[in-house]
Structures are given as C-alpha cells and as structure tokens.
Design a protein around this motif. Structure first.
Motif, short mmCIF file in Angstrom:
data_model
loop_
_atom_site.label_atom_id
_atom_site.label_comp_id
_atom_site.label_asym_id
_atom_site.label_seq_id
_atom_site.Cartn_x
_atom_site.Cartn_y
_atom_site.Cartn_z
N ARG A 298 0.84 -1.21 0.00
CA ARG A 298 0.00 0.00 0.00
C ARG A 298 0.87 1.26 0.00
NH1 ARG A 298 -2.01 3.53 4.16
NH2 ARG A 298 -4.11 4.28 3.68
N GLU A 299 1.89 1.28 0.83
CA GLU A 299 2.76 2.46 0.91
C GLU A 299 3.47 2.73 -0.40
OE1 GLU A 299 3.15 4.64 3.60
OE2 GLU A 299 1.32 3.56 4.11
N TRP A 300 3.95 1.67 -1.03
CA TRP A 300 4.68 1.83 -2.30
C TRP A 300 3.73 2.34 -3.39
CZ3 TRP A 300 7.84 0.16 1.30
CH2 TRP A 300 9.20 0.11 1.09
N VAL A 301 2.47 1.93 -3.32
CA VAL A 301 1.47 2.39 -4.31
C VAL A 301 1.12 3.86 -4.04
CG1 VAL A 301 -0.89 2.08 -5.14
CG2 VAL A 301 0.53 0.08 -4.70
N ILE A 302 0.94 4.21 -2.77
CA ILE A 302 0.57 5.60 -2.44
C ILE A 302 1.68 6.57 -2.86
CG2 ILE A 302 0.23 7.19 -0.50
CD1 ILE A 302 -1.34 4.96 0.91
N VAL A 303 2.91 6.18 -2.62
CA VAL A 303 4.04 7.04 -2.99
C VAL A 303 4.06 7.27 -4.51
CG1 VAL A 303 6.55 6.91 -3.25
CG2 VAL A 303 5.52 6.64 -1.00
N GLN A 304 3.82 6.20 -5.26
CA GLN A 304 3.77 6.36 -6.72
C GLN A 304 2.57 7.23 -7.10
OE1 GLN A 304 6.11 5.27 -8.99
NE2 GLN A 304 4.97 6.62 -10.36
N GLY A 305 1.48 7.12 -6.34
CA GLY A 305 0.31 7.96 -6.59
C GLY A 305 0.66 9.44 -6.47
#
Ligand SMILES: [Zn+2]
Length: 305
Positions: free
Chosen positions: A93-100
C-alpha cells in the motif's frame, strides 16, 4: 489537454485494520465513493498507481529501513510508533501511495493540480516511521522531481494539524525544498523538528484567526521563495470536531482554507500536488465531507473535468 482532473486512487488504499483500530481507514473508500456518487468526478478521473520502484524510494529512505518494511522485520516497538501492524499488504500500500503522489506531480505540471486520495504521510523520517506514516510520500516525490531536474525549488505547504516533523527533518539541509508547517503548537509530535517556517497555533484558534495566519504566510512565501512546484497537505484534523486536533475550525473554515490555498496557487501559476493527511472526527461522514471539499474546490478553481 489542459482540463483533466487526475486523482490517484487504488482499492489497496483502504487497508484492513484490526477491529476497533482508531485510524479511520474507511475514509479512503468513502471519499472516491462520495465524489463519484455526487458526480464531482467520473471513474475516468481515478487513476491507479503502480508500485513505486525501490530505487526511487531509496533517494529518500535508508536501505536498512526499506529492507525492514519489505522483509516484515520491524520490531514491536517500531510498529507501535507507526501505529499499524506490519504486513506485506501494508508495505505494498505504501509503495502504491508514494507512486500515486509522483503521478500527481506529473499530472499537475499539465493540469495545474492533481490529488492523491491518501498520502501526506509527513511523520515518516528517512530511517523510521511514526504516527500512521511509513514512507514520506511528499519527500519521495520531491526528491523524484529534483533527481530528474524537473524543478529546482519546491515548497511544501503542510496544513495538517500535526507538525510535518519527518518532512522537516528530511529536508533540513536541502535549500531546494522549503518546508512550511502550520500546526497546533501543543499537539503531537511533542518534540518538533525545525521546518523552514513553522507556525505553531494556540489551542482553540477559530476560523478568522486561522485564515489570517495563512494569509499572512502563504503569498509572502510564494513571492520570496518563488517555488516551481508546491505540495499541499490538506489534513482535516484542524476541525473542531476532531478527536486529536484541539483547534476550533468549522467545516466552512476548513473549506475556506482549501479555497484560499488553491486560489493563491492559481494566481501564482504554480503547479500543485495534494495529499489528504489526517482527519479523526468522531463521525466519519464529517471527515469524508471535509476531504471531499478539497477535491470539489480543486476541480472548480482549476476548472478541471
Ligand atoms: Zn494530522
């Protein structure tokens, strides 16, 4: 195309937590749900980020900390400071949010503004997380823009009620990134880091005085620092209804804050990436409404579709 409203969102944002956990994770589902329902956005506005590359995360966070997050080897104490139990899904989730947030930056260059339905995880330091924050999405995205020489001067406007301590520490020796945090002086974190500009607000401050502080600071910063990009952390834990906030800001005042920020950035023609930050009112509908106002105003003020 100059009129597209880019909103970063993935279903993984609403991460399942143990029963009775005090973090209102449900808001990440409710915000896009409400915006779609009322017609503020269409499903085409919601863009799913991919996983951010580790190499990019490493420009901000230490190798040791990243390997703990990926290997699920945070100690019990480290997890307690973060406030979430570790799991592979939480890390993902964190890696996805950062890319977001990175995606929002790239979209904002084209459309003026773009928003992530999460992020603003400003309590994350280079080597550790705390206060519901694992990775510092603004820091990772700012370092991305700097690495690729897309900009030279970045302003971080952090209006969450809590000080952006992780962000302040990460950029304490980087003159390219100006950190501005306006927060409750007597609120968490009780040991504050030094931002480039800190405005510590007294408990119980009301709409008028709050907005006056913001109006005194923001245009002056845009003029003196002349940033080429702005990150805006639109935490809604400034509301009087917030369990942790200690301020006395009404729903209308919170909305007025967002309006003022967006109108000012528009006037200065600086692109802006927005992240949600905190919101802990007892009634989750209040939290959702206040966050939705941020999206509604961004859409209106930047005339996006
Ligand atoms: Zn907060």
């Amino acid at each position: 195309m100059s009129d597209y409203l880019h909103i970063a969102f993935d279903p993984i944002y609403a991460h399942p937590l143990p029963e009775g956990h005090r973090f209102p994770m449900l808001k990440y589902e409710l915000i896009p749900g409400q915006l779609l329902h009322e017609g503020t956005i269409q499903s085409r506005n919601l863009v799913r980020p991919v996983l951010c590359a580790d190499e990019i995360v490493l420009w901000t966070h230490t190798e040791d900390y990243i390997s703990k997050l990926k290997g699920q080897t945070l100690s019990a104490k480290e997890q307690r400071h973060i406030g979430f139990p570790q799991s592979p899904a939480l890390t993902e989730r964190e890696w996805v949010i950062v890319q977001g947030t990175i995606d929002c930056c790239l979209a904002a260059f084209k459309h003026g503004v773009a928003l992530n339905v999460a992020g603003g995880t400003h309590h994350a330091f280079a080597d550790r997380g705390e206060g519901f924050c694992l990775l510092n999405d603004f820091a990772v995205a700012a370092n991305y823009l700097l690495h690729y020489k897309m900009v030279e001067r970045i302003l971080i406007v952090d209006l969450d009620v809590h000080q952006g301590n992780g962000t302040a520490a990460i950029f304490s020796n980087d003159p390219r990134v100006f950190t501005f945090s306006m927060h409750g002086e007597r609120n968490y974190p009780f040991h504050k880091e030094k931002s480039d500009l800190d405005i510590g607000l007294p408990d119980g401050i009301d709409d008028g005085k709050y907005l006056e502080c913001l109006q005194n600071a923001l245009p002056a910063l845009l003029e003196s620092f002349n940033p080429q990009f702005v990150f805006y952390l639109a935490g809604v834990d400034i509301l009087s209804t917030d369990k942790f906030g200690k301020l006395n800001i009404s729903m209308a005042g919170c909305k007025e804050r967002d309006r003022y920020v967006f109108e000012t950035l528009r006037r200065f023609s600086v692109p802006c990436a927005v992240a949600m930050g905190g919101g802990y009112s007892h009634d989750i509908r209040v939290i959702t409404e206040a966050h939705c106002n941020t999206f509604r105003l961004a859409k209106d003020i930047f005339a996006l579709e």
